[in-house]
Structures are given as structure tokens and as C-alpha cells.
Design a protein around this motif. Structure first.
Motif, PDB file in Angstrom:
ATOM      1  N   THR A 112       0.862  -1.179   0.000  1.00 53.33           N
ATOM      2  CA  THR A 112       0.000   0.000   0.000  1.00 53.33           C
ATOM      3  C   THR A 112       0.895   1.224   0.000  1.00 53.33           C
ATOM      4  OG1 THR A 112      -1.659  -1.191   1.278  1.00 53.33           O
ATOM      5  CG2 THR A 112      -1.852   1.192   1.226  1.00 53.33           C
ATOM      6  N   LEU A 113       0.590   2.171  -0.869  1.00 53.32           N
ATOM      7  CA  LEU A 113       1.373   3.397  -0.977  1.00 53.32           C
ATOM      8  C   LEU A 113       0.533   4.583  -0.531  1.00 53.32           C
ATOM      9  CD1 LEU A 113       2.932   2.800  -4.512  1.00 53.32           C
ATOM     10  CD2 LEU A 113       3.947   2.291  -2.281  1.00 53.32           C
ATOM     11  N   ALA A 114       1.069   5.376   0.368  1.00 53.25           N
ATOM     12  CA  ALA A 114       0.391   6.602   0.780  1.00 53.25           C
ATOM     13  C   ALA A 114       0.453   7.585  -0.385  1.00 53.25           C
ATOM     14  CB  ALA A 114       1.068   7.199   2.011  1.00 53.25           C
ATOM     15  N   ARG A 115      -0.681   8.182  -0.722  1.00 53.45           N
ATOM     16  CA  ARG A 115      -0.742   9.160  -1.813  1.00 53.45           C
ATOM     17  C   ARG A 115      -0.504  10.552  -1.246  1.00 53.45           C
ATOM     18  NH1 ARG A 115      -3.971   7.568  -6.709  1.00 53.45           N
ATOM     19  NH2 ARG A 115      -3.929   9.777  -7.091  1.00 53.45           N
ATOM     20  N   LEU A 116       0.431  11.271  -1.831  1.00 49.38           N
ATOM     21  CA  LEU A 116       0.741  12.642  -1.448  1.00 49.38           C
ATOM     22  C   LEU A 116       0.566  13.550  -2.649  1.00 49.38           C
ATOM     23  CD1 LEU A 116       4.108  12.012   0.454  1.00 49.38           C
ATOM     24  CD2 LEU A 116       1.804  12.105   1.426  1.00 49.38           C
ATOM     25  N   SER A 117       0.171  14.783  -2.412  1.00 56.12           N
ATOM     26  CA  SER A 117       0.082  15.798  -3.455  1.00 56.12           C
ATOM     27  C   SER A 117       1.201  16.798  -3.256  1.00 56.12           C
ATOM     28  CB  SER A 117      -1.255  16.542  -3.382  1.00 56.12           C
ATOM     29  OG  SER A 117      -2.313  15.650  -3.611  1.00 56.12           O
ATOM     30  N   ALA A 118       1.709  17.324  -4.353  1.00 52.77           N
ATOM     31  CA  ALA A 118       2.760  18.349  -4.299  1.00 52.77           C
ATOM     32  C   ALA A 118       2.571  19.298  -5.467  1.00 52.77           C
ATOM     33  CB  ALA A 118       4.133  17.698  -4.379  1.00 52.77           C
ATOM     34  N   ASP A 119       3.022  20.527  -5.286  1.00 47.62           N
ATOM     35  CA  ASP A 119       2.958  21.466  -6.405  1.00 47.62           C
ATOM     36  C   ASP A 119       4.165  21.309  -7.319  1.00 47.62           C
ATOM     37  OD1 ASP A 119       4.798  22.558  -4.656  1.00 47.62           O
ATOM     38  OD2 ASP A 119       3.880  24.529  -4.588  1.00 47.62           O
ATOM     39  N   ASP A 120       5.289  20.815  -6.781  1.00 45.26           N
ATOM     40  CA  ASP A 120       6.519  20.670  -7.559  1.00 45.26           C
ATOM     41  C   ASP A 120       7.240  19.409  -7.092  1.00 45.26           C
ATOM     42  OD1 ASP A 120       9.427  20.909  -8.086  1.00 45.26           O
ATOM     43  OD2 ASP A 120       8.870  22.834  -8.961  1.00 45.26           O
TER      44      ASP A 120
ATOM     45  N   LEU B 138      10.745  15.860  -3.522  1.00 41.91           N
ATOM     46  CA  LEU B 138      11.489  14.604  -3.434  1.00 41.91           C
ATOM     47  C   LEU B 138      12.685  14.595  -2.483  1.00 41.91           C
ATOM     48  CD1 LEU B 138      11.246  13.361  -7.104  1.00 41.91           C
ATOM     49  CD2 LEU B 138      10.148  12.390  -5.077  1.00 41.91           C
ATOM     50  N   PRO B 139      13.485  15.670  -2.362  1.00 40.60           N
ATOM     51  CA  PRO B 139      14.653  15.582  -1.466  1.00 40.60           C
ATOM     52  C   PRO B 139      14.309  15.213  -0.021  1.00 40.60           C
ATOM     53  CG  PRO B 139      14.905  17.446  -2.932  1.00 40.60           C
ATOM     54  CD  PRO B 139      13.507  16.912  -3.139  1.00 40.60           C
ATOM     55  N   ALA B 140      13.260  15.774   0.535  1.00 40.54           N
ATOM     56  CA  ALA B 140      12.885  15.443   1.915  1.00 40.54           C
ATOM     57  C   ALA B 140      12.432  13.989   2.015  1.00 40.54           C
ATOM     58  CB  ALA B 140      11.787  16.377   2.413  1.00 40.54           C
ATOM     59  N   LEU B 141      11.726  13.489   0.999  1.00 42.25           N
ATOM     60  CA  LEU B 141      11.278  12.097   1.025  1.00 42.25           C
ATOM     61  C   LEU B 141      12.447  11.134   0.828  1.00 42.25           C
ATOM     62  CD1 LEU B 141       7.917  12.529  -0.865  1.00 42.25           C
ATOM     63  CD2 LEU B 141       8.251  12.030   1.559  1.00 42.25           C
ATOM     64  N   ARG B 142      13.440  11.545   0.044  1.00 42.35           N
ATOM     65  CA  ARG B 142      14.667  10.728  -0.067  1.00 42.35           C
ATOM     66  C   ARG B 142      15.342  10.621   1.301  1.00 42.35           C
ATOM     67  NH1 ARG B 142      15.699  13.527  -5.144  1.00 42.35           N
ATOM     68  NH2 ARG B 142      15.474  12.043  -6.828  1.00 42.35           N
ATOM     69  N   ALA B 143      15.447  11.744   1.992  1.00 40.45           N
ATOM     70  CA  ALA B 143      16.076  11.750   3.315  1.00 40.45           C
ATOM     71  C   ALA B 143      15.265  10.912   4.307  1.00 40.45           C
ATOM     72  CB  ALA B 143      16.238  13.177   3.830  1.00 40.45           C
ATOM     73  N   LEU B 144      13.948  11.018   4.249  1.00 36.02           N
ATOM     74  CA  LEU B 144      13.075  10.287   5.166  1.00 36.02           C
ATOM     75  C   LEU B 144      13.143   8.785   4.948  1.00 36.02           C
ATOM     76  CD1 LEU B 144      10.758  10.239   7.275  1.00 36.02           C
ATOM     77  CD2 LEU B 144       9.176  10.509   5.349  1.00 36.02           C
TER      78      LEU B 144
ATOM     79  N   GLN C  87      10.026   3.033 -16.824  1.00 34.01           N
ATOM     80  CA  GLN C  87      10.201   4.054 -15.816  1.00 34.01           C
ATOM     81  C   GLN C  87      11.315   5.004 -16.192  1.00 34.01           C
ATOM     82  OE1 GLN C  87      11.959   2.284 -12.114  1.00 34.01           O
ATOM     83  NE2 GLN C  87      11.081   0.472 -13.016  1.00 34.01           N
ATOM     84  N   THR C  88      11.259   6.156 -15.640  1.00 38.01           N
ATOM     85  CA  THR C  88      12.307   7.144 -15.785  1.00 38.01           C
ATOM     86  C   THR C  88      12.806   7.466 -14.412  1.00 38.01           C
ATOM     87  OG1 THR C  88      11.173   8.068 -17.692  1.00 38.01           O
ATOM     88  CG2 THR C  88      12.851   9.448 -16.663  1.00 38.01           C
ATOM     89  N   MET C  89      14.029   7.207 -14.168  1.00 35.34           N
ATOM     90  CA  MET C  89      14.604   7.484 -12.860  1.00 35.34           C
ATOM     91  C   MET C  89      15.070   8.931 -12.808  1.00 35.34           C
ATOM     92  SD  MET C  89      14.089   4.588 -11.587  1.00 35.34           S
ATOM     93  CE  MET C  89      14.961   4.485 -10.073  1.00 35.34           C
ATOM     94  N   SER C  90      14.920   9.543 -11.630  1.00 39.08           N
ATOM     95  CA  SER C  90      15.408  10.910 -11.509  1.00 39.08           C
ATOM     96  C   SER C  90      16.807  10.907 -10.938  1.00 39.08           C
ATOM     97  CB  SER C  90      14.491  11.714 -10.618  1.00 39.08           C
ATOM     98  OG  SER C  90      14.515  11.225  -9.308  1.00 39.08           O
TER      99      SER C  90
END
Length: 123
Positions: free
Chosen positions: A6-14, A19-25, A120-123
């Protein structure tokens, strides 16, 4: 049909700002990133982020969570046995197939069956 994750759905404007904060988390890298229906979508850890302006995000806001399943065709049996309705799909999506289901009690979930090797396209 079996739920795999199960994936939590998040909304973002950009997405690039989110992504950087989620990478750190999570300590993980982005596993998928792709445009979809006027928005941009990325998966990282246990999160699925949908980014865009308010107009692009509007159709996505009704969905509360994404559930990765082993067999999307099982959604028909789930709805038949427990009620609810399929409100969108099944659809071909960049990672495989999806369908959106409104369950009894009004919870709305996106079910996703990934292809064996998702594009997929990796960032």
C-alpha cells in the motif's frame, strides 16, 4: 487478488522540491517517475507523489491510497462480493494497469498491477 503493498498518496505542487525530503526520510531513491493525465507521478519508499497545479491535481484528490496488487482482474470479484463500484478503469498506465474503486463506506482506492518490468524514468 492479493495486495502486495500500500502506498500513501501525497500531493505536491513541484515534484523536484518534494522529493529531497522524502529521499532523506526513506533513505531510498525514486523508483519510478512519469507524466500521467496532466500531472507528474513519482514513487519513493512507501509513497506515491502526484504533482501539478490545482487543476492537474483535482482528478487525483478523491483517491486516498494506492494498492499494488498481483491481479487487477480480481477487482471485479472484490466489488461483486463486497459492494462498491469501479469508478475508473481498468486503464493502461505507464507502470502496468490500474482501476479506481469506491468501496462501501466511501473509501476510494487505486488498485495497480505492475508489469513485470515497468517502464520508468529514474530521476
Amino acid at each position: 487478488m492479493k495486495a502486495l503493498a500500500t502506498l500513501a498518496r501525497l500531493s505536491a505542487d513541484d515534484l523536484d522540491r518534494a522529493l529531497p525530503a522524502l529521499r532523506a526520510l526513506t533513505g531510498e531513491d525514486v523508483r519510478t517517475r512519469f507524466p500521467y493525465r496532466g500531472a507528474e507521478v513519482a514513487g519513493i519508499g512507501g509513497f506515491l507523489i502526484v504533482a501539478g497545479d490545482e487543476q492537474a491535481l483535482a482528478p487525483f484528490r478523491r483517491v486516498q491510497s494506492a494498492v499494488l496488487v498481483d491481479d487487477l482482474d480480481g477487482t471485479q470479484a472484490l466489488v461483486a462480493e463486497h459492494g462498491g463500484e469501479i469508478v475508473d478503469g481498468p486503464n493502461e498506465v505507464p507502470t502496468g494497469r490500474n482501476a479506481t474503486v469506491r468501496h462501501p463506506g466511501r473509501a476510494v482506492l487505486e488498485y495497480v498491477e505492475h508489469r513485470a518490468r515497468p517502464e520508468q524514468t529514474m530521476s
